[in-house]
Design a protein around this motif. Structure first.
Motif, PDB file in Angstrom:
ATOM      1  N   TYR A   1      -7.846  -4.221   4.339  1.00  0.00           N
ATOM      2  CA  TYR A   1      -8.636  -3.494   3.865  1.00  0.00           C
ATOM      3  C   TYR A   1      -9.361  -1.809   4.336  1.00  0.00           C
ATOM      4  CZ  TYR A   1     -14.254  -3.322   3.780  1.00  0.00           C
ATOM      5  OH  TYR A   1     -15.083  -2.554   4.174  1.00  0.00           O
ATOM      6  N   HIS A   2      -9.243  -2.349   6.257  1.00  0.00           N
ATOM      7  CA  HIS A   2      -8.984  -0.826   6.844  1.00  0.00           C
ATOM      8  C   HIS A   2      -7.516   0.610   6.912  1.00  0.00           C
ATOM      9  CE1 HIS A   2     -12.930  -1.901   8.412  1.00  0.00           C
ATOM     10  NE2 HIS A   2     -12.816  -3.249   8.552  1.00  0.00           N
ATOM     11  N   LEU A   3      -6.898  -0.147   6.338  1.00  0.00           N
ATOM     12  CA  LEU A   3      -5.908   0.619   6.200  1.00  0.00           C
ATOM     13  C   LEU A   3      -6.325   1.627   5.072  1.00  0.00           C
ATOM     14  CD1 LEU A   3      -3.384   2.346   6.781  1.00  0.00           C
ATOM     15  CD2 LEU A   3      -1.962  -0.196   4.681  1.00  0.00           C
ATOM     16  N   GLY A   4      -6.621   0.829   3.779  1.00  0.00           N
ATOM     17  CA  GLY A   4      -7.271   1.274   2.805  1.00  0.00           C
ATOM     18  C   GLY A   4      -8.510   3.149   3.316  1.00  0.00           C
ATOM     19  N   GLN A   5      -9.310   2.742   3.872  1.00  0.00           N
ATOM     20  CA  GLN A   5     -10.017   3.314   4.541  1.00  0.00           C
ATOM     21  C   GLN A   5      -9.360   4.750   5.415  1.00  0.00           C
ATOM     22  OE1 GLN A   5     -12.872   0.454   6.538  1.00  0.00           O
ATOM     23  NE2 GLN A   5     -13.733   0.329   5.087  1.00  0.00           N
ATOM     24  N   ILE A   6      -8.776   4.464   5.590  1.00  0.00           N
ATOM     25  CA  ILE A   6      -7.862   4.764   6.986  1.00  0.00           C
ATOM     26  C   ILE A   6      -7.185   6.508   5.913  1.00  0.00           C
ATOM     27  CG2 ILE A   6      -6.158   5.331   8.549  1.00  0.00           C
ATOM     28  CD1 ILE A   6      -6.856   3.056  10.135  1.00  0.00           C
ATOM     29  N   VAL A   7      -6.908   5.835   5.044  1.00  0.00           N
ATOM     30  CA  VAL A   7      -6.084   6.941   4.340  1.00  0.00           C
ATOM     31  C   VAL A   7      -7.209   7.597   3.612  1.00  0.00           C
ATOM     32  CG1 VAL A   7      -4.916   6.957   2.048  1.00  0.00           C
ATOM     33  CG2 VAL A   7      -4.346   4.816   3.736  1.00  0.00           C
ATOM     34  N   LEU A   8      -8.189   7.162   3.020  1.00  0.00           N
ATOM     35  CA  LEU A   8      -8.802   7.608   2.341  1.00  0.00           C
ATOM     36  C   LEU A   8      -9.400   8.599   3.256  1.00  0.00           C
ATOM     37  CD1 LEU A   8     -10.644   8.660  -0.421  1.00  0.00           C
ATOM     38  CD2 LEU A   8     -12.005   6.396   0.227  1.00  0.00           C
ATOM     39  N   LEU A   9     -10.195   8.884   4.030  1.00  0.00           N
ATOM     40  CA  LEU A   9     -10.768   9.403   5.253  1.00  0.00           C
ATOM     41  C   LEU A   9      -9.890  10.078   5.742  1.00  0.00           C
ATOM     42  CD1 LEU A   9     -12.560   6.661   7.839  1.00  0.00           C
ATOM     43  CD2 LEU A   9     -13.597   8.153   6.634  1.00  0.00           C
TER      44      LEU A   9
ATOM     45  N   ALA B   1       0.832  -0.890  -0.357  1.00  0.00           N
ATOM     46  CA  ALA B   1      -0.419  -0.042   0.022  1.00  0.00           C
ATOM     47  C   ALA B   1       0.758   1.809  -0.002  1.00  0.00           C
ATOM     48  CB  ALA B   1      -0.901   0.030   1.438  1.00  0.00           C
ATOM     49  N   ASN B   2       2.262   0.913  -0.008  1.00  0.00           N
ATOM     50  CA  ASN B   2       3.295   2.352   0.145  1.00  0.00           C
ATOM     51  C   ASN B   2       2.844   3.016   1.227  1.00  0.00           C
ATOM     52  OD1 ASN B   2       5.297   3.473  -1.010  1.00  0.00           O
ATOM     53  ND2 ASN B   2       3.458   5.578  -2.228  1.00  0.00           N
ATOM     54  N   THR B   3       2.405   2.314   2.593  1.00  0.00           N
ATOM     55  CA  THR B   3       2.489   2.967   3.410  1.00  0.00           C
ATOM     56  C   THR B   3       1.366   2.149   4.740  1.00  0.00           C
ATOM     57  OG1 THR B   3       1.534   4.764   5.027  1.00  0.00           O
ATOM     58  CG2 THR B   3      -0.256   3.709   3.261  1.00  0.00           C
ATOM     59  N   ASN B   4       1.232   2.660   6.215  1.00  0.00           N
ATOM     60  CA  ASN B   4       1.072   1.435   6.800  1.00  0.00           C
ATOM     61  C   ASN B   4       0.449   1.995   8.189  1.00  0.00           C
ATOM     62  OD1 ASN B   4       3.254   2.029   8.658  1.00  0.00           O
ATOM     63  ND2 ASN B   4       4.243   1.737   7.515  1.00  0.00           N
ATOM     64  N   PHE B   5      -0.407   1.423   8.979  1.00  0.00           N
ATOM     65  CA  PHE B   5      -0.981   1.795   9.948  1.00  0.00           C
ATOM     66  C   PHE B   5      -0.408   3.026  10.869  1.00  0.00           C
ATOM     67  CE2 PHE B   5      -4.718  -1.213   9.143  1.00  0.00           C
ATOM     68  CZ  PHE B   5      -5.621  -0.251   9.723  1.00  0.00           C
ATOM     69  N   LYS B   6       0.883   2.366  11.183  1.00  0.00           N
ATOM     70  CA  LYS B   6       2.281   3.146  12.015  1.00  0.00           C
ATOM     71  C   LYS B   6       1.987   4.591  11.234  1.00  0.00           C
ATOM     72  CE  LYS B   6       5.570   3.036  15.382  1.00  0.00           C
ATOM     73  NZ  LYS B   6       6.667   2.475  16.276  1.00  0.00           N
ATOM     74  N   GLU B   7       2.746   4.877  10.177  1.00  0.00           N
ATOM     75  CA  GLU B   7       2.800   5.921   9.059  1.00  0.00           C
ATOM     76  C   GLU B   7       1.415   6.723   9.257  1.00  0.00           C
ATOM     77  OE1 GLU B   7       3.515   6.394   4.800  1.00  0.00           O
ATOM     78  OE2 GLU B   7       5.403   6.123   5.729  1.00  0.00           O
ATOM     79  N   GLN B   8       0.635   5.683   9.026  1.00  0.00           N
ATOM     80  CA  GLN B   8      -1.055   7.122   9.080  1.00  0.00           C
ATOM     81  C   GLN B   8      -1.179   7.576  10.189  1.00  0.00           C
ATOM     82  OE1 GLN B   8      -2.703   7.955   6.164  1.00  0.00           O
ATOM     83  NE2 GLN B   8      -0.789   6.973   5.072  1.00  0.00           N
TER      84      GLN B   8
END
Length: 160
Positions: free
Chosen positions: A141-149, A22-29
């Motif tokens: 799945y939820h990482l994608g939602q977080i990035v979008l939000l 995803a070119n990112t992760n939860f911690k980075e976001q």
């Protein structure tokens, strides 16, 4: 077949330190995200904080099983969390999330092929491997939602 180390590293990629898928992760976001942004609600969508707590809920539940405990998590409760009131509470949650995630990865890393192939709690849940892979996929799945939000909340705040 992936080894425990391979699965652990895939899990770390999505939660703690990866960028490959995803070119990112939860911690980075989430690191450095304000409580205001994390708890912002757009329409009927869950907030960033609720999504992060949701993933943590499942990680923690699986850690309990990995430690010899019972499987007590239930989908019906997986979005029920006390609202965070201060930045300190949010920061504390994030520290706990990272620590529990690393504990999860360490458990997975130490699993043998035999353990990964064993039934997870009950036949209906499949194997340990299946549940670990599901945790990874669920997290993406939820990482994608977080990035979008995050993008939508920033965009909304810029127009206010």
């Amino acid at each position: 077949m992936e080894t425990g180390l391979d699965l652990a590293n895939r899990f770390r990629d999505v939660i703690i330190n990866g960028k490959w898928i995803a070119n990112t992760n939860f911690k980075e976001q989430l690191t450095g995200t304000s409580l205001e942004m994390a708890t912002s609600v757009l329409g009927s969508a869950n907030s960033i904080a609720v999504l992060a707590q949701h993933i943590h809920y499942y990680i923690n539940g699986l850690n309990t099983v990995f430690n010899g405990g019972t499987l007590d998590i239930k989908d019906q409760y997986s979005f029920d969390f006390r609202s965070l009131q201060t930045q300190e509470e949010w920061d504390y949650f994030l520290t706990t999330f990272w620590n529990h995630s690393e504990t999860f990865a360490n458990h997975v890393q130490s699993m043998s092929e035999a353990t990964l192939s064993q039934v997870f709690v009950a036949e209906k849940y499949g194997t340990y491997r299946r549940n670990i892979e599901a945790m990874i996929e669920h997290s993406y799945y939820h990482l994608g939602q977080i990035v979008l939000l995050k993008k939508l909340v920033l965009q909304r705040n810029e127009t206010l």
